[in-house]
Scaffold this motif. Structure first.
Motif, short mmCIF file in Angstrom:
data_model
loop_
_atom_site.label_atom_id
_atom_site.label_comp_id
_atom_site.label_asym_id
_atom_site.label_seq_id
_atom_site.Cartn_x
_atom_site.Cartn_y
_atom_site.Cartn_z
N PHE A 136 0.85 -1.19 0.00
CA PHE A 136 0.00 0.00 0.00
C PHE A 136 0.88 1.24 0.00
O PHE A 136 1.82 1.34 0.79
CB PHE A 136 -0.91 0.02 1.23
CG PHE A 136 -1.73 1.28 1.33
CD1 PHE A 136 -2.82 1.47 0.49
CD2 PHE A 136 -1.41 2.27 2.22
CE1 PHE A 136 -3.57 2.64 0.56
CE2 PHE A 136 -2.15 3.44 2.31
CZ PHE A 136 -3.24 3.62 1.47
N ALA A 137 0.58 2.17 -0.90
CA ALA A 137 1.32 3.43 -0.97
C ALA A 137 0.33 4.57 -0.79
O ALA A 137 -0.60 4.72 -1.59
CB ALA A 137 2.04 3.55 -2.31
N GLU A 138 0.51 5.34 0.25
CA GLU A 138 -0.38 6.46 0.55
C GLU A 138 -0.22 7.54 -0.51
O GLU A 138 0.88 7.94 -0.84
CB GLU A 138 -0.04 7.03 1.94
CG GLU A 138 -0.80 8.28 2.30
CD GLU A 138 -2.30 8.09 2.32
OE1 GLU A 138 -3.01 8.94 1.74
OE2 GLU A 138 -2.76 7.10 2.91
N GLY A 139 -1.36 7.98 -1.02
CA GLY A 139 -1.35 9.02 -2.04
C GLY A 139 -2.33 10.13 -1.78
O GLY A 139 -2.63 10.93 -2.65
N GLY A 140 -2.88 10.18 -0.56
CA GLY A 140 -3.76 11.28 -0.20
C GLY A 140 -5.23 11.11 -0.52
O GLY A 140 -6.01 12.03 -0.34
N THR A 141 -5.63 9.93 -0.99
CA THR A 141 -7.06 9.72 -1.29
C THR A 141 -7.71 8.76 -0.31
O THR A 141 -8.83 8.32 -0.52
CB THR A 141 -7.26 9.21 -2.74
OG1 THR A 141 -6.56 7.98 -2.91
CG2 THR A 141 -6.79 10.25 -3.75
N THR A 142 -6.99 8.43 0.77
CA THR A 142 -7.54 7.60 1.83
C THR A 142 -7.24 8.28 3.17
O THR A 142 -6.28 9.04 3.29
CB THR A 142 -6.91 6.19 1.83
OG1 THR A 142 -5.49 6.33 1.78
CG2 THR A 142 -7.39 5.38 0.65
N LYS A 143 -8.08 7.98 4.15
CA LYS A 143 -7.88 8.54 5.48
C LYS A 143 -6.87 7.68 6.24
O LYS A 143 -6.75 6.49 5.98
CB LYS A 143 -9.21 8.55 6.24
CG LYS A 143 -10.25 9.45 5.61
CD LYS A 143 -11.57 9.36 6.34
CE LYS A 143 -12.61 10.23 5.67
NZ LYS A 143 -13.92 10.11 6.31
N LYS A 144 -6.22 8.30 7.15
CA LYS A 144 -5.33 7.55 8.05
C LYS A 144 -6.19 6.68 8.93
O LYS A 144 -7.35 7.01 9.20
CB LYS A 144 -4.49 8.51 8.91
CG LYS A 144 -3.72 9.54 8.13
CD LYS A 144 -2.54 8.96 7.44
CE LYS A 144 -1.73 10.06 6.77
NZ LYS A 144 -1.23 9.70 5.50
N ASN A 145 -5.67 5.58 9.44
CA ASN A 145 -6.45 4.67 10.30
C ASN A 145 -7.10 5.38 11.46
O ASN A 145 -8.20 5.05 11.85
CB ASN A 145 -5.58 3.53 10.83
CG ASN A 145 -5.36 2.46 9.79
OD1 ASN A 145 -6.14 2.32 8.85
ND2 ASN A 145 -4.31 1.69 9.95
N THR A 146 -6.46 6.37 12.01
CA THR A 146 -7.02 7.09 13.15
C THR A 146 -8.22 7.95 12.76
O THR A 146 -9.00 8.33 13.60
CB THR A 146 -5.96 7.99 13.80
OG1 THR A 146 -5.45 8.89 12.81
CG2 THR A 146 -4.82 7.17 14.39
#
Length: 149
Positions: A136-146
């Motif tokens: 998984f690569a964060e790209g700003g279109t998903t929320k952080k788990n928190t």
């Protein structure tokens, strides 16, 4: 694609995992060759306006979905979350265009060269499928788990 391929395997794995976690899954299958995919996406999303999470079969399709969502005045990750697949970036030193399941391009290149050399040398055991790890690569279109409720 009507034929069993890696893209279909990707879809099956994703759907099975979500359903095993108790999530509902709605799918938009589009026949190839694609004809006006944005219109098909728009129709699907209008019919299912409560969708808040999307997994696109690749990053290019995810970008098409994001353009349609922009027409509806929705922005990721505030109004919905979206994950693509491939790991598109404008350059190696830049961030991902969207949150994505990234493929190890260096390992893909190495495996491709190895297979090609095996074919050239006519070795008997040429693999037809090579499995490589993705991440998984964060790209700003998903929320952080928190942030997920």
């Amino acid at each position: 694609n009507i034929h069993e391929n890696e893209t279909k395997q990707r879809e099956l794995g994703f759907c099975e995992k979500l359903m095993s976690m108790g999530h509902s899954v709605l799918k938009l299958d589009m026949s190839e060759p694609l004809v006006e995919p944005e219109k098909q996406i728009e129709k699907f999303l209008l019919e299912h306006s409560t969708i808040d999470g999307i997994f696109a079969i690749n990053d290019f399709m995810a970008i098409k979905v994001m353009k349609v969502m922009e027409k509806f005045g929705k922005k990721a990750p505030q109004d919905y979350q979206i994950i693509g697949f491939d790991g598109l970036r404008n350059a190696a030193d830049q961030t991902y265009l969207l949150s994505t399941i990234a493929q190890p391009l260096d390992k893909i290149a190495q495996a491709s060269v190895k297979l090609l050399l095996q074919l050239i040398s006519k070795e008997k055991a040429v693999l037809s499928r090579v499995l490589l790890p993705v991440y998984f690569a964060e790209g700003g279109t998903t929320k952080k788990n928190t942030e997920i409720t």
